[in-house]
Design an enzyme around this catalytic site. Structure first.
Site, PDB file in Angstrom:
ATOM      1  N   HIS A   1     -11.993  -1.974  28.328  1.00 33.51           N
ATOM      2  CA  HIS A   1     -13.429  -1.734  28.173  1.00 33.51           C
ATOM      3  C   HIS A   1     -14.060  -1.303  29.487  1.00 33.51           C
ATOM      4  O   HIS A   1     -14.913  -0.410  29.506  1.00 33.51           O
ATOM      5  CB  HIS A   1     -14.128  -2.972  27.613  1.00 33.51           C
ATOM      6  CG  HIS A   1     -13.806  -4.263  28.303  1.00 33.51           C
ATOM      7  ND1 HIS A   1     -12.536  -4.627  28.673  1.00 33.51           N
ATOM      8  CD2 HIS A   1     -14.616  -5.302  28.697  1.00 33.51           C
ATOM      9  CE1 HIS A   1     -12.560  -5.814  29.253  1.00 33.51           C
ATOM     10  NE2 HIS A   1     -13.810  -6.238  29.291  1.00 33.51           N
TER      11      HIS A   1
ATOM     12  N   GLY B   1     -12.620 -12.092  39.261  1.00 34.51           N
ATOM     13  CA  GLY B   1     -11.812 -11.266  38.372  1.00 34.51           C
ATOM     14  C   GLY B   1     -12.437  -9.906  38.136  1.00 34.51           C
ATOM     15  O   GLY B   1     -11.766  -8.874  38.209  1.00 34.51           O
ATOM     16  N   LYS B   2     -13.742  -9.887  37.872  1.00 42.91           N
ATOM     17  CA  LYS B   2     -14.455  -8.627  37.677  1.00 42.91           C
ATOM     18  C   LYS B   2     -14.424  -7.779  38.944  1.00 42.91           C
ATOM     19  O   LYS B   2     -14.222  -6.561  38.897  1.00 42.91           O
ATOM     20  CB  LYS B   2     -15.912  -8.880  37.280  1.00 42.91           C
ATOM     21  CG  LYS B   2     -16.123  -9.340  35.852  1.00 42.91           C
ATOM     22  CD  LYS B   2     -17.613  -9.427  35.569  1.00 42.91           C
ATOM     23  CE  LYS B   2     -17.884  -9.902  34.158  1.00 42.91           C
ATOM     24  NZ  LYS B   2     -19.323  -9.954  33.848  1.00 42.91           N
TER      25      LYS B   2
ATOM     26  N   ASP C   1     -21.970  -6.033  32.840  1.00 39.57           N
ATOM     27  CA  ASP C   1     -22.105  -7.196  31.974  1.00 39.57           C
ATOM     28  C   ASP C   1     -21.111  -7.015  30.854  1.00 39.57           C
ATOM     29  O   ASP C   1     -21.094  -5.965  30.184  1.00 39.57           O
ATOM     30  CB  ASP C   1     -23.523  -7.363  31.429  1.00 39.57           C
ATOM     31  CG  ASP C   1     -23.737  -8.781  30.921  1.00 39.57           C
ATOM     32  OD1 ASP C   1     -23.561  -9.724  31.729  1.00 39.57           O
ATOM     33  OD2 ASP C   1     -24.054  -8.969  29.737  1.00 39.57           O
TER      34      ASP C   1
ATOM     35  N   TYR D   1     -10.728 -14.050  28.526  1.00 42.47           N
ATOM     36  CA  TYR D   1     -10.065 -14.182  27.232  1.00 42.47           C
ATOM     37  C   TYR D   1      -8.824 -13.296  27.102  1.00 42.47           C
ATOM     38  O   TYR D   1      -8.267 -13.171  26.012  1.00 42.47           O
ATOM     39  CB  TYR D   1     -11.054 -13.862  26.104  1.00 42.47           C
ATOM     40  CG  TYR D   1     -12.245 -14.783  26.062  1.00 42.47           C
ATOM     41  CD1 TYR D   1     -12.198 -15.991  25.375  1.00 42.47           C
ATOM     42  CD2 TYR D   1     -13.425 -14.459  26.724  1.00 42.47           C
ATOM     43  CE1 TYR D   1     -13.288 -16.848  25.337  1.00 42.47           C
ATOM     44  CE2 TYR D   1     -14.523 -15.302  26.704  1.00 42.47           C
ATOM     45  CZ  TYR D   1     -14.448 -16.494  26.014  1.00 42.47           C
ATOM     46  OH  TYR D   1     -15.530 -17.346  25.984  1.00 42.47           O
TER      47      TYR D   1
ATOM     48  N   ASN E   1     -20.366 -11.610  41.543  1.00 42.73           N
ATOM     49  CA  ASN E   1     -19.602 -12.523  42.380  1.00 42.73           C
ATOM     50  C   ASN E   1     -18.394 -13.083  41.620  1.00 42.73           C
ATOM     51  O   ASN E   1     -17.724 -13.988  42.096  1.00 42.73           O
ATOM     52  CB  ASN E   1     -20.488 -13.687  42.860  1.00 42.73           C
ATOM     53  CG  ASN E   1     -21.488 -13.245  43.919  1.00 42.73           C
ATOM     54  OD1 ASN E   1     -21.148 -12.492  44.822  1.00 42.73           O
ATOM     55  ND2 ASN E   1     -22.735 -13.691  43.789  1.00 42.73           N
ATOM     56  N   ASN E   2     -18.146 -12.529  40.414  1.00 41.40           N
ATOM     57  CA  ASN E   2     -16.991 -12.938  39.617  1.00 41.40           C
ATOM     58  C   ASN E   2     -15.737 -12.307  40.208  1.00 41.40           C
ATOM     59  O   ASN E   2     -15.606 -11.087  40.248  1.00 41.40           O
ATOM     60  CB  ASN E   2     -17.200 -12.494  38.164  1.00 41.40           C
ATOM     61  CG  ASN E   2     -16.047 -12.865  37.257  1.00 41.40           C
ATOM     62  OD1 ASN E   2     -14.914 -12.434  37.471  1.00 41.40           O
ATOM     63  ND2 ASN E   2     -16.340 -13.633  36.231  1.00 41.40           N
TER      64      ASN E   2
END
Length: 213
Positions: free
Chosen positions: A199, A23-24, A82, A173, A20-21
């Site tokens: 990544h 940005g991700k 993750d 970050y 639910n992030n």
């Protein structure tokens, strides 16, 4: 991985993205669309699935926990990310606690400020030495909630940690993550450039390789 495993996964035309992030979600949905997986990726929030309790001790454990949680509730294959930042001179902190490093989940400004503060004594002692940072992404894909053989893909992105943020893009970050070969931070890259080397981009590429075997 066997062809049978890949086929059983691709027989479903819908997967749940266990996050639910925002940005991700934006990054992962863009990367999955570019990969042309042939499946519909549905964010778990659209299915009223709340975040799982991430009580693992590693990126791999937490990715599997989140994927199983989303699959158990939805009844569909689920893929989870993750990810976080590891700084070797801090014992690989913030690591799996990256999103809540400063004590408030998802507060990027506070997390960045805490990282800068924690690194200051090290910079004072070694002012001429760059501080290494490693962005980590682990993707876990489960075909069903009890899948004994999750597909795992990991991407690592190496850079340096700045003393102050630079750039207005990205999240987390990214403004502190300096790429010497690009002479820019992750937050200064456009989406296409970031996806090609990040990544998450690396992890998805490895996932797709496993799915095609």
């Amino acid at each position: 991985m066997s062809t049978a495993v890949s086929s059983s996964t691709s027989s479903h035309n819908q997967w749940v993205l266990a996050s639910n992030n925002k940005g991700k979600l934006a990054e992962l949905q863009r990367l999955f669309a570019e990969a042309n997986l042939g499946v519909s990726i549905v964010p778990q929030g659209q299915l009223d699935i709340e975040d799982a309790v991430e009580d693992g001790l590693s990126f791999v454990e937490n990715a599997i926990i989140k994927a199983r949680h989303a699959s158990r509730i939805s009844g569909l294959p689920a893929i989870a990310d993750d990810s976080g930042l590891c700084v070797p001179v801090l014992g690989n902190a913030p690591g799996i606690y990256s999103a809540r490093y400063a004590g408030v989940h998802g507060n990027d400004a506070m997390n960045n400020a805490k990282l800068i503060e924690d690194l200051q004594p090290i910079r004072d002692a070694r002012p001429d030495m760059p501080i290494e940072g490693i962005f980590v992404c682990v993707l876990a894909l489960v075909r069903h909630a009890e899948d004994p053989l999750p597909i795992i893909a990991q991407g690592l992105w190496q850079g340096e940690i700045l003393e102050a943020p630079q750039g207005d893009g990205g999240f987390g970050y990214d403004p502190l993550f300096w790429l010497p070969d690009r002479q820019a931070t992750a937050a200064s890259l456009n989406a296409a450039d970031k996806n090609s080397i990040s990544h998450r981009g690396q992890a998805i590429s490895k996932l797709l390789t496993q799915l095609s075997i």
